[in-house]
Design an enzyme around this catalytic site. Structure first.
Site, PDB file in Angstrom:
ATOM      1  CG  ASP A 294       9.258   4.755 -13.301  1.00  0.00           C
ATOM      2  OD1 ASP A 294       8.545   3.736 -13.664  1.00  0.00           O
ATOM      3  OD2 ASP A 294       9.564   5.809 -14.180  1.00  0.00           O
TER       4      ASP A 294
HETATM    5  C1  BGC Z   1       8.148   4.078 -16.718  1.00  0.00           C
HETATM    6  C2  BGC Z   1       6.964   4.585 -16.359  1.00  0.00           C
HETATM    7  C3  BGC Z   1       5.950   3.473 -16.573  1.00  0.00           C
HETATM    8  C4  BGC Z   1       6.668   2.316 -15.753  1.00  0.00           C
HETATM    9  C5  BGC Z   1       5.689   0.869 -15.728  1.00  0.00           C
HETATM   10  C6  BGC Z   1       8.722   2.991 -16.360  1.00  0.00           C
HETATM   11  O1  BGC Z   1       9.923   2.555 -17.015  1.00  0.00           O
HETATM   12  O2  BGC Z   1       9.198   5.188 -16.580  1.00  0.00           O
HETATM   13  O3  BGC Z   1       6.237   5.705 -16.974  1.00  0.00           O
HETATM   14  O4  BGC Z   1       4.690   3.673 -16.053  1.00  0.00           O
HETATM   15  O5  BGC Z   1       7.732   1.802 -16.446  1.00  0.00           O
HETATM   16  O6  BGC Z   1       5.702   0.195 -17.069  1.00  0.00           O
END
Ligand code: BGC
Length: 756
Positions: A294
């Site tokens: 993530d």
């Molecule tokens: C979130 C993800 C997301 C990623 C990219 C993160 O903060 O937890 O779900 O895909 O950001 O934007």
């Protein structure tokens, strides 16, 4: 490319299955191409393929702390040097082409970039938030909206979406409940798989196929206290029984990537958890794609107190099985040295790169790096009338009628004076929902616009906010009360603003904000009939005049066609048919609250309250249970029949039930089948949803529907994490929600026992 023979990849590579490579059919020449590339790549270029950075060529505003390279010139240099494999969260064909030209024509090996983004419930046409759509209890609807999103996203120069969110969410304080399919494992698994099918379509190489990335692996929805980014302490049995199945269903549906969760499980951050990301995910679940971290989650291993420093964090993540690092840039900075010093074997890096290159190959990027970068598609396939119509249909099917004393539907030809009161009446900033940052601001249909469009005389509608989202407005309540008094019926549009749910929006109470509750109570005191139109990204605990209203509609965040869809339901053009994917408790303090809880040794029975498993201040039940949702017509279930009340080990038992529409309107009902295993070596929930069927019936019409039950439906994860079924008695209910329903029972016999 010559396509002499096709073969299953893992077959060609011999030991490839052990590395967890994608199970896709490739031509032999294609596999050779990847092998040749890997043989020629420097360790820097390998680390580059394993790096995903924010797209500075067409910047958007991801809802995250700024990090990484934010400047097109610097990022261009990195691409030329082969130090980036994936860009994320930018849209637009022109920018993507500029970046792809650099990768393909100016980097040494010419490996195409992958363009990823968060298309969670729409690109430009915004569909209901996933939790809302889950209320349809309809995988086919989820598939079709995902397909429409894929058509738009791929026309805007994206190859992959970070969706669906397959996390089962059982604590409504957690803001990300809004992104998933609610509290139930079966519903979440069915809808996640349907979304994967919808995003990807049948052929990954088509220009409108959008790769899916079910996230966040795993048990992110189980964070203690619903606190975002928090810790998960969970038994292995519950992890496997509740949180892994929606991922397994998504992988079975063909998803080739996943994302490690931000959270830790039992003391190990998921991003560094080799047992989870390699042994369980690849070994047991046979996942064959690649794993994203993530957003900066590898770097966050330091703050978790798990890694000493950045180098250590990169080492731990790659060894655990994170193939692609998102946004921190740690892999490109540290992998070359980590490999050189022997801290990370080159073989580990090669496997990760191979997984990534196979996914690029599987989607046809090597043959056509310009796929999904088509200006003509960008002009014609985004925000089409057909998508808008689907958004309206989906929104109508996502609304749940929680309560109705008979005031709904409103017949607009009667010329009633309608007061639309509450901060959401004309508001356009809280129409889409929290995960729609590509949507054009202000283009969603607000409530007042939707209602006026449906009324023969728009002047019959008076609008007054009465208060703000989270605070009073001078004289607001007094004006609202005056308008309510002169109306025949009040529509009270209250709830959560868009920023109250979604990522990093955990709340300690799940109630209507105080200023709005005060407004509701003042309106309730007028004695006028009130219809509450709830706006929300989670289940809410309703109180006072909100709970006492004559009718309540759960309208969540419905996207572009919000106002029209609500008008469709209010005026009866659409008969509501949604069912709650999350239980509405009486009080916030009941959270985490979900229908498939355990009995305990002292369950509440016969209203005896002493020394029972209950809070002294509230009932143990839900105000509105999981699966609940009314209609403007009345459905009656009867004639529950079993083909046999005994199930031998390999038998199928057929269950049938008759549904009759006893009312005067056409409508649709969801028959829900629940089981309870009465006695087991690991205690079982008081009910578990196993199947559902939606039926549409005209007034007076009846239909008999059939469910098939096999031993697998009666299995559970027993002690020691083994999937087992145990002989014995099972309760069966077929009903209209997770409470009540028609009851019967079956007995499962062990293999050796004769029937009867
Ligand atoms: C979130 C993800 C997301 C990623 C990219 C993160 O903060 O937890 O779900 O895909 O950001 O934007």
């Amino acid at each position: 490319m010559t396509m002499h023979r096709r073969a299953v990849l893992s077959g060609i590579l011999g030991g490839a299955a052990a590395f967890g490579l994608p199970r896709i059919t490739f031509a032999a020449g294609e596999v050779q191409r990847v092998d040749d590339l890997i043989a020629r790549m420097t360790i820097e270029e390998k680390a580059g393929q394993m790096t995903c950075l924010a797209d500075a060529f067409r910047p958007f505003n991801p809802p995250n702390p700024q990090a990484g390279i934010q400047d097109e010139k610097r990022l261009s240099e990195e691409i030329r040097k082969g130090r980036v494999g994936c860009l994320f969260n930018g849209i637009g064909v022109a920018g993507a082409r500029r970046a792809q030209e650099l990768a393909v024509k100016e980097s040494r090996l010419g490996i195409p970039l992958l363009f990823a983004g968060d298309v969670i419930h729409g690109l430009k046409t915004i569909f209901p938030v996933p939790l809302a759509e889950a209320s349809s209890f309809d995988p086919e609807l989820a598939r079709s909206t995902a397909r429409a999103m894929a058509v738009e996203a791929t026309a805007a120069g994206l190859h992959l979406t970070f969706a669906p969110m397959a996390d089962v969410a059982r604590d409504q304080r957690w803001g990300r409940v809004v992104e998933g399919s609610g509290e139930d494992v079966t519903l979440t698994a069915l809808l996640s798989a349907a979304r994967v099918h919808g995003f990807q379509g049948r052929d990954l190489r088509r220009a409108d196929s959008l790769l899916a990335c079910p996230k966040h692996f795993a048990a992110y929805g189980a964070v203690a206290g619903g606190l975002e980014y928090g810790s998960v302490d969970i038994s292995d049995e519950t992890l496997r029984e509740t949180h892994l199945p929606p991922f397994a269903a998504s992988f079975a549906a063909g998803a080739l990537t996943t994302m490690a969760a931000f959270s830790e499980i039992n003391g190990v951050p998921a991003t560094a958890d080799r047992a989870l990301l390699t042994d369980t995910l690849r070994g047991e679940m046979e996942f064959r794609g690649f794993v994203f971290s993530d957003y900066t989650a590898d770097e966050e291993l330091i703050a978790h107190g798990y890694a000493e420093d950045e180098r250590d964090a990169a080492r731990l993540a790659v060894l655990a099985g994170v193939d692609m690092s998102m946004q921190s840039g740690l892999y490109i900075r540290y992998l070359p040295e980590l490999v050189k010093s022997g801290a990370v074997p080159m073989g580990t890096v090669d496997v990760a790169v191979r997984r990534i290159l196979y996914v690029k190959l599987a989607m046809g990027l090597f043959d056509n790096p310009w796929r999904s970068l088509d200006e003509e598609a960008e002009r014609t396939r985004i925000a089409t009338p057909a998508h808008r119509a689907l958004a309206r249909d989906a929104a109508g099917r996502s609304i749940v009628l929680l309560k109705n004393s008979g005031v709904l539907p409103i017949d607009p030809s009667q010329g009633q004076k309608i007061a639309l009161i509450g901060p959401f009446g004309e508001d356009r900033d809280n129409v889409y929902g929290p995960w729609a940052f590509y949507g054009d601001p202000g283009k969603g249909v607000d409530l007042a616009t939707g209602l006026r469009a449906a009324l023969p005389d728009a002047a019959k509608l008076a609008v007054e906010p009465g208060c703000g989202m989270d605070g009073p407005i001078d004289g607001g309540i007094a004006r609202a009360v005056e308008i309510a008094k002169s109306a025949d019926i009040v529509l009270l549009a209250i709830g959560e603003s868009q920023t109250m749910s979604g990522e990093a929006q955990s709340r300690t109470t799940i109630e209507i904000p105080a200023a709005q509750q005060a407004l509701a109570d003042a309106i309730g005191a007028t004695g006028k009939p009130v219809v509450v139109l709830l706006r929300h990204g989670r289940a809410l605990a309703l109180h006072g005049s909100v709970a006492d209203a004559q009718a309540i509609l759960a309208t969540w965040f419905l996207g572009s066609e919000s106002g029209h869809a609500v008008a469709d339901v209010l005026f009866g053009t659409v008969n509501p048919s949604g069912k709650l994917p999350v239980s509405f408790p009486w009080e916030s303090g009941q959270e985490p609250f979900f229908y498939d809880r355990k009995s305990t040794g002292r369950p509440v029975v016969d209203n005896r309250t002493e020394y029972r498993a209950r809070y002294t201040t509230t009932d143990n039940s839900a105000r509105f249970p999981f699966g609940h949702g009314l209609s403007y017509t009345e459905f009656v279930l009867d004639n529950l029949k079993l083909s046999d009340s005994a199930m031998r080990w390999d038998d199928t038992v057929e269950i049938s039930v008759r549904i009759t529409n006893k009312g005067s309107r056409r409508g649709s009902e969801v028959a829900q089948l629940y089981i309870r295993d009465r006695v087991a070596s690991r205690t079982r929930p008081i009910r578990e949803l196993k199947a559902m069927q939606r039926v549409s019936l005209s007034p007076g019409e009846s239909r008999t529907i059939h469910f098939s039950l096999i031993r697998k439906d009666l299995e559970f994860i027993g002690q020691g994490s083994k999937r087992i079924a145990e002989p014995g008695m099972f309760d069966i209910w077929v009903g209209q929600s997770s409470t009540g329903g028609l009851h019967t029972q079956i007995e499962l016999y062990a293999a050796a026992l004769p029937k009867n």
